[in-house]
Design an enzyme around this catalytic site. Sequence first.
Site, PDB file in Angstrom:
ATOM      1  CE1 TYR A 124      41.093  29.506  25.989  1.00 48.95           C
ATOM      2  CE2 TYR A 124      43.015  30.843  26.549  1.00 48.95           C
ATOM      3  CZ  TYR A 124      42.456  29.608  26.289  1.00 48.95           C
ATOM      4  OH  TYR A 124      43.227  28.478  26.304  1.00 48.95           O
ATOM      5  NE  ARG A 177      41.584  18.616  32.981  1.00 46.68           N
ATOM      6  CZ  ARG A 177      42.084  19.828  32.769  1.00 46.68           C
ATOM      7  NH1 ARG A 177      42.179  20.699  33.759  1.00 46.68           N
ATOM      8  NH2 ARG A 177      42.483  20.186  31.552  1.00 46.68           N
ATOM      9  CE  LYS A 195      41.229  26.088  25.037  1.00 41.91           C
ATOM     10  NZ  LYS A 195      42.632  26.160  25.438  1.00 41.91           N
ATOM     11  CD  GLU A 267      41.042  22.849  25.164  1.00 43.53           C
ATOM     12  OE1 GLU A 267      41.606  23.222  26.217  1.00 43.53           O
ATOM     13  OE2 GLU A 267      41.608  22.815  24.065  1.00 43.53           O
ATOM     14  CG  ASP A 268      39.079  22.024  29.469  1.00 42.95           C
ATOM     15  OD1 ASP A 268      40.311  21.994  29.577  1.00 42.95           O
ATOM     16  OD2 ASP A 268      38.419  23.078  29.540  1.00 42.95           O
ATOM     17  CG  ASP A 290      45.178  23.735  24.097  1.00 40.97           C
ATOM     18  OD1 ASP A 290      46.317  23.986  23.648  1.00 40.97           O
ATOM     19  OD2 ASP A 290      44.450  24.603  24.601  1.00 40.97           O
ATOM     20  CG  ASP A 291      43.486  20.419  28.538  1.00 37.70           C
ATOM     21  OD1 ASP A 291      43.355  21.613  28.858  1.00 37.70           O
ATOM     22  OD2 ASP A 291      42.573  19.753  28.042  1.00 37.70           O
ATOM     23  CG  ASN A 432      43.822  29.232  33.217  1.00 40.47           C
ATOM     24  OD1 ASN A 432      44.301  30.279  33.615  1.00 40.47           O
ATOM     25  ND2 ASN A 432      44.326  28.561  32.204  1.00 40.47           N
ATOM     26  CG  ASN A 476      46.020  31.256  28.320  1.00 36.70           C
ATOM     27  OD1 ASN A 476      45.553  30.803  27.288  1.00 36.70           O
ATOM     28  ND2 ASN A 476      45.334  31.306  29.453  1.00 36.70           N
TER      29      ASN A 476
END
Length: 533
Positions: A124, A177, A195, A267-268, A290-291, A432, A476
Amino acid sequence: MDGGDYSVAGGVEDVYGEDAASMDQPVTPWTVSVASGYSLMRDPRHNKGLAFTEKERDAHYLRGLLPPVVLTQELQEKKLMHNLRQYQVPLQRYMALMDLQERNERLFYKLLVDNVEELLPVVYTPTVGEACQKYGSIFRRPQGLYVSLKEKGKILEVLKNWPQRSVQVIVVTDGERILGLGDLGCQGMGIPVGKLSLYTALGGVRPSACLPITIDVGTNNEKLLNDEFYIGLRQRRATGQEYAELLHEFMSAVKQNYGEKVLIQFEDFANHNAFELLARYSSSHLVFNDDIQGTASVVLAGLLAALRLLGGTLADHRFLFLGAGEAGTGIAELIALEMSKQTGNPIEENRKKIWLVDSRGLIVDSRKESLQHFKKPWAHEHEPVKELVDAVKAIKPTVLIGTSGVGKQFTKEVVEAMAALNEKPLIMALSNPTSQAECTAEEAYTWSEGRAIFASGSPFDPFEYDGKVFVPGQANNAYIFPGFGLGVKISGAIRVHDDMLLAACLASHLPQPKDLVKYAESCMYSPKYRTYR
């Protein structure tokens, strides 16, 4: 030789023709119904390597295919951990672990479960960020599904190509991203893979129930477009209607193929798409960003725990964020929501205690017309302030939170200003990977003369200052999403609601083991009460 009989004498005659393929029977039935020892060892889900027992070697046709010694999983684990520790470069450890996952899934997860603190930074953040940047060069075999613009109109067929039918959790990205590293396109696949390995190791979800997916709509990263080893579409990102249609087809196909209760974790995605997708599908699908939501949950949990040191309630504090994207606004909204639950005050009133700074400075009412919709609730009455250090002096926050994705933004002047205002300034540098953190643990402790309460998104080593050893906290998402996802699945939920996120936050800082009942009800993973289903 006459008559054309070229068969080899001896053996057992194939009376039923089951050992041969033909035009009418293109697949040899035996290879489907009975796994040969050779193929068994090459199936990562079932391979045990030298841990196959004597009886298993007889039963599964493994005699002669393995050295005669039988090694327990514990001994295999000891050997692998020794080997991993020999690598000096984190990316080499990552590649070695991915190789293990691709050949011996059981051993991979045993390794991860038993050594989670040591290996979490490898599978991770921060190492997974570097892995995504170099994914094209280190790519060996696909670990998930790739849905690109080429598959438009055929996404349901693509999903059916995945061999597992009982998928429960999907982590999906479009790679625009990735952490604080920007647009990595198709190479963002490292994030869903990482993940989901944590969904298994920390949340107990079966690996076969997890599906990593990358949606490839192109990339605007010039370096990748010119990289001969890039594994994705070599074109600019699709936007607008073309993008929306592909995502809608994907969401519909997932629901059709896997049902109402499959959890889809976004995610992202870039800000403009992340908020839009969550708003559009949260009422029709079981979706979780999640973000936005995961980060908010783990940070709120950290804040609630920090109140034991800071004193007071959430409503007694003032919050200043650097970064007003998915993470920043998501955290801010959940803080305001928890304040409302504690005080009974309207959420609009609580928002006034939370201030955000973006790339143009403090978000204030005079900027409202030019703001993106998700920033507007945070535009308060105040004169414009351009620099972060000036915003700290003007707002006088007790808590400073960084979600900018840009490193070194909490300068010495900023931290010293926080320390001048507060006996115990709470500083959270959450971006991160480590290279993008707003400041390091060492900087926060040194510049505040050892008075800061510090947490970061990626791990930092303990730091000694003035004779005291400070162990930085890590805020986190890994402490939230595996347990949260498990809770959603075992509860049979078909939608994600804010109260679920708040329940997960409250469970993360339980002071006594007797509260494990409440912990189990919320299904929150906590390193303090580490449990694996």
